[in-house]
Design a protein around this motif. Structure first.
Motif, PDB file in Angstrom:
ATOM      1  N   ALA A 291       2.706  39.694 -16.922  1.00 60.38           N
ATOM      2  CA  ALA A 291       3.016  39.131 -18.235  1.00 60.38           C
ATOM      3  C   ALA A 291       1.836  39.299 -19.183  1.00 60.38           C
ATOM      4  N   GLN A 292       0.626  39.049 -18.686  1.00 58.45           N
ATOM      5  CA  GLN A 292      -0.553  39.189 -19.535  1.00 58.45           C
ATOM      6  C   GLN A 292      -0.775  40.645 -19.938  1.00 58.45           C
ATOM      7  N   GLU A 293      -0.630  41.548 -18.970  1.00 54.38           N
ATOM      8  CA  GLU A 293      -0.813  42.971 -19.279  1.00 54.38           C
ATOM      9  C   GLU A 293       0.212  43.434 -20.317  1.00 54.38           C
ATOM     10  N   ALA A 294       1.457  42.981 -20.172  1.00 56.24           N
ATOM     11  CA  ALA A 294       2.508  43.406 -21.090  1.00 56.24           C
ATOM     12  C   ALA A 294       2.210  42.947 -22.522  1.00 56.24           C
ATOM     13  N   LEU A 295       1.824  41.689 -22.673  1.00 59.36           N
ATOM     14  CA  LEU A 295       1.561  41.188 -24.019  1.00 59.36           C
ATOM     15  C   LEU A 295       0.348  41.865 -24.642  1.00 59.36           C
ATOM     16  N   HIS A 296      -0.695  42.081 -23.828  1.00 61.30           N
ATOM     17  CA  HIS A 296      -1.866  42.780 -24.352  1.00 61.30           C
ATOM     18  C   HIS A 296      -1.508  44.211 -24.779  1.00 61.30           C
ATOM     19  N   ALA A 297      -0.592  44.846 -24.033  1.00 60.42           N
ATOM     20  CA  ALA A 297      -0.229  46.240 -24.314  1.00 60.42           C
ATOM     21  C   ALA A 297       0.875  46.367 -25.358  1.00 60.42           C
ATOM     22  N   ARG A 298       1.305  45.244 -25.917  1.00 58.60           N
ATOM     23  CA  ARG A 298       2.377  45.227 -26.926  1.00 58.60           C
ATOM     24  C   ARG A 298       3.688  45.781 -26.350  1.00 58.60           C
ATOM     25  N   VAL A 299       3.977  45.409 -25.123  1.00 57.37           N
ATOM     26  CA  VAL A 299       5.229  45.793 -24.472  1.00 57.37           C
ATOM     27  C   VAL A 299       6.111  44.552 -24.362  1.00 57.37           C
ATOM     28  N   PRO A 300       7.309  44.554 -24.951  1.00 54.37           N
ATOM     29  CA  PRO A 300       8.188  43.381 -24.872  1.00 54.37           C
ATOM     30  C   PRO A 300       8.483  42.999 -23.427  1.00 54.37           C
ATOM     31  N   LEU A 301       8.517  41.700 -23.184  1.00 54.53           N
ATOM     32  CA  LEU A 301       8.665  41.167 -21.827  1.00 54.53           C
ATOM     33  C   LEU A 301       9.941  40.357 -21.707  1.00 54.53           C
ATOM     34  N   VAL A 302      10.684  40.608 -20.605  1.00 50.85           N
ATOM     35  CA  VAL A 302      11.805  39.751 -20.212  1.00 50.85           C
ATOM     36  C   VAL A 302      11.401  39.090 -18.898  1.00 50.85           C
ATOM     37  N   ALA A 303      11.354  37.763 -18.869  1.00 50.94           N
ATOM     38  CA  ALA A 303      10.840  37.049 -17.702  1.00 50.94           C
ATOM     39  C   ALA A 303      11.690  35.831 -17.404  1.00 50.94           C
ATOM     40  N   THR A 304      11.605  35.365 -16.164  1.00 46.10           N
ATOM     41  CA  THR A 304      12.292  34.136 -15.787  1.00 46.10           C
ATOM     42  C   THR A 304      11.501  32.926 -16.279  1.00 46.10           C
ATOM     43  N   GLN A 305      12.239  31.908 -16.627  1.00 48.81           N
ATOM     44  CA  GLN A 305      11.647  30.689 -17.187  1.00 48.81           C
ATOM     45  C   GLN A 305      11.250  29.766 -16.033  1.00 48.81           C
ATOM     46  N   VAL A 306      10.179  30.145 -15.331  1.00 46.28           N
ATOM     47  CA  VAL A 306       9.767  29.435 -14.116  1.00 46.28           C
ATOM     48  C   VAL A 306       8.262  29.202 -14.127  1.00 46.28           C
ATOM     49  N   GLY A 307       7.823  28.202 -13.346  1.00 42.19           N
ATOM     50  CA  GLY A 307       6.406  27.983 -13.112  1.00 42.19           C
ATOM     51  C   GLY A 307       5.585  27.935 -14.376  1.00 42.19           C
ATOM     52  N   GLY A 308       4.508  28.739 -14.395  1.00 41.18           N
ATOM     53  CA  GLY A 308       3.612  28.762 -15.531  1.00 41.18           C
ATOM     54  C   GLY A 308       3.963  29.780 -16.595  1.00 41.18           C
ATOM     55  N   VAL A 309       5.106  30.469 -16.458  1.00 39.71           N
ATOM     56  CA  VAL A 309       5.446  31.531 -17.409  1.00 39.71           C
ATOM     57  C   VAL A 309       5.639  31.009 -18.832  1.00 39.71           C
ATOM     58  N   PRO A 310       6.459  29.971 -19.061  1.00 34.79           N
ATOM     59  CA  PRO A 310       6.634  29.498 -20.436  1.00 34.79           C
ATOM     60  C   PRO A 310       5.320  29.082 -21.094  1.00 34.79           C
ATOM     61  N   GLU A 311       4.465  28.407 -20.348  1.00 37.44           N
ATOM     62  CA  GLU A 311       3.161  27.984 -20.862  1.00 37.44           C
ATOM     63  C   GLU A 311       2.302  29.191 -21.215  1.00 37.44           C
ATOM     64  N   LEU A 312       2.393  30.245 -20.419  1.00 40.01           N
ATOM     65  CA  LEU A 312       1.571  31.434 -20.624  1.00 40.01           C
ATOM     66  C   LEU A 312       2.009  32.253 -21.827  1.00 40.01           C
ATOM     67  N   VAL A 313       3.338  32.477 -21.965  1.00 42.28           N
ATOM     68  CA  VAL A 313       3.818  33.433 -22.975  1.00 42.28           C
ATOM     69  C   VAL A 313       4.304  32.783 -24.259  1.00 42.28           C
ATOM     70  N   GLY A 314       4.563  31.490 -24.261  1.00 42.68           N
ATOM     71  CA  GLY A 314       5.049  30.835 -25.474  1.00 42.68           C
ATOM     72  C   GLY A 314       6.343  31.464 -25.964  1.00 42.68           C
ATOM     73  N   ASP A 315       6.380  31.825 -27.259  1.00 44.61           N
ATOM     74  CA  ASP A 315       7.584  32.426 -27.828  1.00 44.61           C
ATOM     75  C   ASP A 315       7.494  33.950 -27.879  1.00 44.61           C
ATOM     76  N   ALA A 316       6.583  34.522 -27.074  1.00 41.63           N
ATOM     77  CA  ALA A 316       6.327  35.959 -27.143  1.00 41.63           C
ATOM     78  C   ALA A 316       7.076  36.755 -26.080  1.00 41.63           C
ATOM     79  N   ALA A 317       8.121  36.187 -25.494  1.00 45.95           N
ATOM     80  CA  ALA A 317       8.916  36.896 -24.492  1.00 45.95           C
ATOM     81  C   ALA A 317      10.337  36.359 -24.508  1.00 45.95           C
TER      82      ALA A 317
END
Length: 380
Positions: A291-317
């Motif tokens: 998730a971090q690599e994708a956002l840094h590389a400006r690659v849109p991310l589709v991820a499951t809403q689990v664990g620390g993912v929402p906290e990490l990506v905010g509204d950017a996925a």
């Protein structure tokens, strides 16, 4: 940020720390290398206890740390080797559950501060899940401080009995600090990478991670059926190795799915940067490197809403429920057909990544914990 120094104006000896690794987790190994580099630069003596192959891969010695070979936990000599390595330390810092448990055993009977970092949850089912809970309880009760990389892990440590659990989100080393020449080179290589993967003239979807049950790749294969009718046909590439490879490959072949398994790769960052979308279908993630690599590389991310993912990506996925192949497929199809939404996520991703801690901030926070626990060190 002004670097925190381990030197005392009153003549204290340099802080001596031992970093303990289990040797199996790439994310924690990369973090320990980054942490060791920053600590050494601040005058801390650092010993990294890990299997010798980990030093070959991550070059702890190359950043000024001493490496001591400590076998994996399955080796009966690992605890004795670790106990010897910790003899003259001021503080021990263990990363991950199994490394932490060995550190607890190695320090038994000694009054030495133990810091434990939980980078992720330990995955287990059935009787083994009960054993994992017992190990977690033993570790957090022995630790002076438990650092969790997400709020969910901090809460878990507190529920398990930790006396002091704190959030310590780790940085992604060098992800956003490559020279412009390297970034330009990566952009030039993008068509070549896509061609090597078989994605010329078609959308490329990238997932990275071990081929294990909790990664949710079975759900990803289910979802991939939905875009078999698309033209051009998207290609899913999964980089990683693990026990489910045979099962997943059999399904791909039997069902004619547009998915490729390419094994473990050392160029995951380059693969992600070449993709149209990054996919994270996991049952649980803490501070996902993908998730971090994708956002840094400006690659849109589709991820499951689990664990620390929402906290990490905010509204950017685009976030979807775990275990819902229809929701995953719908999100992918919608994004591929909506260039404006993809561009919005790219812009949000860059903004969100700017809120994450830097390597310097990560080292400073950890060193402040060390100083707090070792204030009574001896004078030179």
């Amino acid at each position: 940020m002004t670097p925190v120094s381990s030197h005392s104006p009153h003549g204290q000896s340099p802080l001596r720390t031992v970093q303990v690794l289990g040797g199996g987790n790439a994310g924690s190994s990369v973090h320990v290398r980054s942490l060791a580099s920053g600590l050494v630069a601040r005058g801390v003596r650092v010993t990294v206890c890990a299997p010798v192959e980990a030093d070959h891969l991550y070059d702890f010695s190359g950043v000024g740390a001493e490496h001591v070979h400590v076998p994996r936990s399955s080796d009966p000599g690992s605890v004795a080797a670790l106990r010897a390595a910790c003899m003259d330390a001021d503080l021990v810092h263990a990363h991950g559950l199994h490394a932490s448990f060995r550190a607890v055993l190695a320090l038994s009977g000694r009054r030495m501060p133990l810091v434990v970092t939980w980078h992720d949850r330990a995955y287990a089912e059935g009787a083994r899940a009960h054993l994992v809970r017992l190990l977690e309880r033993r570790v957090v009760k022995a630790a002076s401080v438990v650092l969790g990389t997400t709020s969910a892990l901090v809460d878990r440590a507190r529920r398990t009995g930790a006396r002091d659990a704190r959030l310590a989100a780790v940085s992604l080393p060098a992800a956003h600090s490559a020279p412009e020449s390297e970034q330009d080179d990566a952009e030039r290589r993008r068509p070549k990478v896509r061609a090597e993967l078989g994605a010329t003239g078609r959308p490329l979807l990238i997932a990275v991670g071990t081929l294990e049950r909790h990664r949710g790749y079975d759900v990803l294969l289910d979802a991939s059926r939905a875009w078999r009718r698309m033209d051009p046909l998207p290609l899913v590439v999964i980089a990683g190795e693990g026990p489910l490879r045979g099962e997943l490959q059999s399904r791909i072949e039997a069902e004619g799915l547009p998915v490729r398994l390419i094994g473990r790769r050392d160029d995951a960052r380059e693969l992600i940067a070449a993709a149209d979308l990054a996919l994270l279908p996991s049952r649980w993630e803490a501070r996902s490197v993908l998730a971090q690599e994708a956002l840094h590389a400006r690659v849109p991310l589709v991820a499951t809403q689990v664990g620390g993912v929402p906290e990490l990506v905010g509204d950017a996925a685009e976030l979807v429920p775990y275990g819902d192949p229809e929701a995953l497929a719908t999100a992918v199809v919608r994004l591929l057909g909506d260039p404006e939404r993809r561009e919005l996520l790219r812009e949000r991703g860059v903004r969100q990544a700017g809120t994450w801690p830097t390597e310097d901030e990560t080292v400073a926070q950890v060193l402040s914990v060390y100083d707090e626990l070792t204030q009574a060190r001896p004078l030179i």
